[in-house]
Design an enzyme around this catalytic site. Structure first.
Site, PDB file in Angstrom:
ATOM      1  N   ARG A  40     -15.391   2.401   7.201  1.00 48.96           N
ATOM      2  CA  ARG A  40     -14.612   3.619   6.918  1.00 48.96           C
ATOM      3  C   ARG A  40     -15.309   4.865   7.456  1.00 48.96           C
ATOM      4  NH1 ARG A  40     -11.937  -0.145   5.304  1.00 48.96           N
ATOM      5  NH2 ARG A  40     -12.096  -0.273   7.528  1.00 48.96           N
ATOM      6  N   SER A  57      -6.530   3.767  -0.748  1.00 42.95           N
ATOM      7  CA  SER A  57      -7.739   3.679  -1.585  1.00 42.95           C
ATOM      8  C   SER A  57      -8.373   5.054  -1.706  1.00 42.95           C
ATOM      9  CB  SER A  57      -8.755   2.729  -0.959  1.00 42.95           C
ATOM     10  OG  SER A  57      -8.180   1.457  -0.819  1.00 42.95           O
ATOM     11  N   GLU A  64     -12.768   8.168  -0.190  1.00 42.77           N
ATOM     12  CA  GLU A  64     -12.459   7.725   1.179  1.00 42.77           C
ATOM     13  C   GLU A  64     -11.727   8.811   1.974  1.00 42.77           C
ATOM     14  OE1 GLU A  64     -11.032   3.623   1.814  1.00 42.77           O
ATOM     15  OE2 GLU A  64      -9.491   4.506   3.077  1.00 42.77           O
TER      16      GLU A  64
HETATM   17  C1  LIG Z   1      -0.251   3.913   0.999  1.00 43.57           C
HETATM   18  C2  LIG Z   1      -1.470   4.063   1.879  1.00 43.57           C
HETATM   19  C3  LIG Z   1      -2.181   2.942   2.295  1.00 43.57           C
HETATM   20  C4  LIG Z   1      -3.315   3.062   3.115  1.00 43.57           C
HETATM   21  N1  LIG Z   1      -3.988   1.938   3.497  1.00 43.57           N
HETATM   22  C5  LIG Z   1      -5.077   2.026   4.291  1.00 43.57           C
HETATM   23  C6  LIG Z   1      -5.783   0.847   4.707  1.00 43.57           C
HETATM   24  O1  LIG Z   1      -5.422  -0.264   4.373  1.00 43.57           O
HETATM   25  N2  LIG Z   1      -6.875   1.009   5.485  1.00 43.57           N
HETATM   26  C7  LIG Z   1      -7.318   2.241   5.896  1.00 43.57           C
HETATM   27  O2  LIG Z   1      -8.329   2.301   6.611  1.00 43.57           O
HETATM   28  N3  LIG Z   1      -6.653   3.366   5.535  1.00 43.57           N
HETATM   29  C8  LIG Z   1      -5.557   3.289   4.742  1.00 43.57           C
HETATM   30  N4  LIG Z   1      -4.893   4.433   4.350  1.00 43.57           N
HETATM   31  C9  LIG Z   1      -5.404   5.740   4.773  1.00 43.57           C
HETATM   32  C10 LIG Z   1      -4.686   6.333   6.010  1.00 43.57           C
HETATM   33  O3  LIG Z   1      -3.403   5.809   6.165  1.00 43.57           O
HETATM   34  C11 LIG Z   1      -5.460   6.109   7.301  1.00 43.57           C
HETATM   35  O4  LIG Z   1      -6.750   6.632   7.200  1.00 43.57           O
HETATM   36  C12 LIG Z   1      -4.746   6.769   8.502  1.00 43.57           C
HETATM   37  O5  LIG Z   1      -5.409   6.400   9.691  1.00 43.57           O
HETATM   38  C13 LIG Z   1      -4.688   8.285   8.418  1.00 43.57           C
HETATM   39  O6  LIG Z   1      -3.827   8.728   9.463  1.00 43.57           O
HETATM   40  P1  LIG Z   1      -3.098  10.132   9.400  1.00 43.57           P
HETATM   41  O7  LIG Z   1      -2.436  10.330  10.704  1.00 43.57           O
HETATM   42  O8  LIG Z   1      -2.234  10.174   8.193  1.00 43.57           O
HETATM   43  O9  LIG Z   1      -4.338  11.113   9.234  1.00 43.57           O
HETATM   44  P2  LIG Z   1      -4.343  12.529   8.479  1.00 43.57           P
HETATM   45  O10 LIG Z   1      -4.306  12.272   7.006  1.00 43.57           O
HETATM   46  O11 LIG Z   1      -3.345  13.438   9.055  1.00 43.57           O
HETATM   47  O12 LIG Z   1      -5.811  13.012   8.855  1.00 43.57           O
HETATM   48  C14 LIG Z   1      -6.957  12.345   8.334  1.00 43.57           C
HETATM   49  C15 LIG Z   1      -8.217  12.996   8.909  1.00 43.57           C
HETATM   50  O13 LIG Z   1      -8.255  12.782  10.311  1.00 43.57           O
HETATM   51  C16 LIG Z   1      -8.206  14.026  11.001  1.00 43.57           C
HETATM   52  N5  LIG Z   1      -7.354  13.819  12.170  1.00 43.57           N
HETATM   53  C17 LIG Z   1      -6.062  13.405  12.194  1.00 43.57           C
HETATM   54  N6  LIG Z   1      -5.630  13.287  13.446  1.00 43.57           N
HETATM   55  C18 LIG Z   1      -6.680  13.640  14.244  1.00 43.57           C
HETATM   56  C19 LIG Z   1      -6.873  13.732  15.636  1.00 43.57           C
HETATM   57  N7  LIG Z   1      -5.900  13.426  16.506  1.00 43.57           N
HETATM   58  N8  LIG Z   1      -8.092  14.132  16.100  1.00 43.57           N
HETATM   59  C20 LIG Z   1      -9.106  14.433  15.257  1.00 43.57           C
HETATM   60  N9  LIG Z   1      -8.975  14.381  13.928  1.00 43.57           N
HETATM   61  C21 LIG Z   1      -7.776  13.979  13.425  1.00 43.57           C
HETATM   62  C22 LIG Z   1      -7.655  15.039  10.028  1.00 43.57           C
HETATM   63  O14 LIG Z   1      -8.082  16.351  10.336  1.00 43.57           O
HETATM   64  C23 LIG Z   1      -8.244  14.529   8.737  1.00 43.57           C
HETATM   65  O15 LIG Z   1      -9.590  14.918   8.619  1.00 43.57           O
HETATM   66  C24 LIG Z   1      -3.760   4.342   3.525  1.00 43.57           C
HETATM   67  C25 LIG Z   1      -3.046   5.476   3.095  1.00 43.57           C
HETATM   68  C26 LIG Z   1      -1.912   5.336   2.290  1.00 43.57           C
HETATM   69  C27 LIG Z   1      -1.153   6.551   1.857  1.00 43.57           C
END
Ligand SMILES: Cc1cc2nc3c(=O)[nH]c(=O)nc-3n(C[C@H](O)[C@H](O)[C@H](O)COP(=O)(O)OP(=O)(O)OC[C@H]3O[C@@H](n4cnc5c(N)ncnc54)[C@H](O)[C@@H]3O)c2cc1C
Length: 363
Positions: free
Chosen positions: A176, A253, A355
């Site tokens: 992570r 998580s 996380e």
């Molecule tokens: C129901 C649910 C289940 C999930 N299950 C998992 C799982 O099984 N495994 C897991 O690892 N995660 C899981 N997650 C967490 C999440 O989905 C992942 O971490 C996902 O990759 C986040 O993507 P996002 O586009 O929503 O990021 P955001 O929430 O928009 O951003 C997250 C972080 O990344 C940064 N960021 C976003 N895009 C960029 C970019 N292009 N360049 C630089 N920085 C950037 C943001 O500034 C922020 O700091 C889950 C979340 C939910 C709600």
């Protein structure tokens, strides 16, 4: 195209206190000083540079599924990443390398790779958010993580003021984590994944998934079966976004599984002697990863445990903190997270770490 992201409302006032809550899966977060939408890699770089020229802080937001944004919001420019698409940039008899734009919805990409018979992402089905965010915390689930298939990340380096290509070996991928997490330096523009041409999944490593598929650990199954089974398992735990199901209004998580030195692990076993063996997995360097969900549950915070204002542990998964009514404040969610963290520390002496990325709030 997936409808996973909220699309910006034309002409909406970003200083409205509810603004950022619209773009996060927790439905939490206050106003932004300014909100911009970027629909291509060039556009993302331009928006970031323009914010810097205005001497404004920048927050990149894609799916909003791994952020907790404070009730005060963000006093700078929020750039919504909405670039889309992927293309094959290299291929041979056995592999395909796909370049994916940062804003491409992750699960759409996984579906497309499964459909085409490209193996490597199937166990990461059903995870919300964008492709560009997957390197940030080395997204993983059910025995797969993106570090296994990413070959390079194209990013705008805000320190150097130029676009760079970072090889996977230099991304600092860890459980992570990566060089990108908690860093303002990198703006991910696209990600290259090298996938295997095969109708079969990689060896199934996760015991629960193997059981659900009716195979032994190490066996391979069809990509389609792997994807369907992972999605079914995830849905049963509230881990697939569902606008009708408040148990999914979370960041997945909330705490990572603690990785303990051997000595700390033995201490935990002593403190938990009356509860049976804590579920754990051996890790490199004689460390042991322990189940955060087990620690939380055994410390007295079971599924459905409620905090203030309708925030609660999901009724389907102990690790997910949810905004059950959709009307809570970030302060309430953070209060619940603190209560759980402190309760686990007191009962077991094990520190829990969040996380998601916390923005203008702390636990
Ligand atoms: C129901 C649910 C289940 C999930 N299950 C998992 C799982 O099984 N495994 C897991 O690892 N995660 C899981 N997650 C967490 C999440 O989905 C992942 O971490 C996902 O990759 C986040 O993507 P996002 O586009 O929503 O990021 P955001 O929430 O928009 O951003 C997250 C972080 O990344 C940064 N960021 C976003 N895009 C960029 C970019 N292009 N360049 C630089 N920085 C950037 C943001 O500034 C922020 O700091 C889950 C979340 C939910 C709600």
């Amino acid at each position: 195209m997936s409808d996973v992201y909220a699309e910006p409302t034309t002409g909406a006032d970003p200083t409205d206190p509810a603004t950022l809550a619209r773009y996060t899966t927790l439905r939490l977060g206050g106003p932004a000083a300014r909100l911009e939408v970027a629909t291509s890699a060039d556009d993302i770089v331009r928006q970031v540079r323009e914010a810097e020229a205005r001497e404004q802080a920048v927050l990149l937001l894609a799916g909003g599924s791994n952020v907790v944004i404070g009730d005060q919001g963000f006093p700078g420019t929020v750039v919504l990443i909405r670039s889309r698409g992927f293309r094959v940039v290299a291929e041979d008899a056995d592999t395909v390398t796909v370049r994916v734009e940062a804003g491409e919805p992750w699960d759409d990409l996984v579906a497309a790779t499964v459909e085409r018979g490209w193996s490597g992402l199937e166990c990461l089905s059903g995870i919300p958010g964008s492709a560009g965010a997957t390197p940030i915390q080395n997204v993983g689930a059910y025995g797969q993580e993106v570090a296994e298939t990413i070959v390079a990340v194209e990013a705008y380096d805000r320190t150097e003021g130029r676009v760079v290509r970072i090889a996977a070996a230099d991304c600092g991928f860890a459980y992570r984590g990566s060089i990108f997490k908690y860093s303002d330096r990198w703006v991910v523009l696209s990600v290259d994944f090298r996938l295997t041409r095969s109708p079969l999944s990689g060896p199934v490593r996760y015991a629960e998934l193997a059981r659900a598929l009716g195979v032994e650990a190490g066996d391979r199954v069809s990509l389609v079966d792997a994807r369907a089974t992972v999605r079914r398992l995830r849905a049963g735990k509230g881990m697939v976004l569902d606008a009708q199901d408040p148990d999914t209004w979370s960041v997945g998580s909330f705490f990572t599984n603690p990785v303990l030195e051997r000595e700390a692990y033995e201490l935990l076993r002593e403190r938990a002697a009356d509860l049976g063996e804590p579920p754990s997995w051996p890790c490199p360097g004689d460390t042991v990863k322990v189940s955060a969900a087990w620690l939380i549950d055994k410390a007295g915070f079971g599924k459905g445990y409620a905090g203030p204002e309708g925030v609660a542990i999901s009724t389907k998964h102990t690790l997910a903190l949810t905004n059950q009514t959709g009307t809570a404040s970030t302060a309430a969610l953070v209060a619940l997270a603190r209560e759980i963290r402190d309760g686990v520390q007191t009962r077991f002496g094990v520190p829990l770490h969040p996380e998601p990325v916390l923005i203008n709030c702390t636990i």
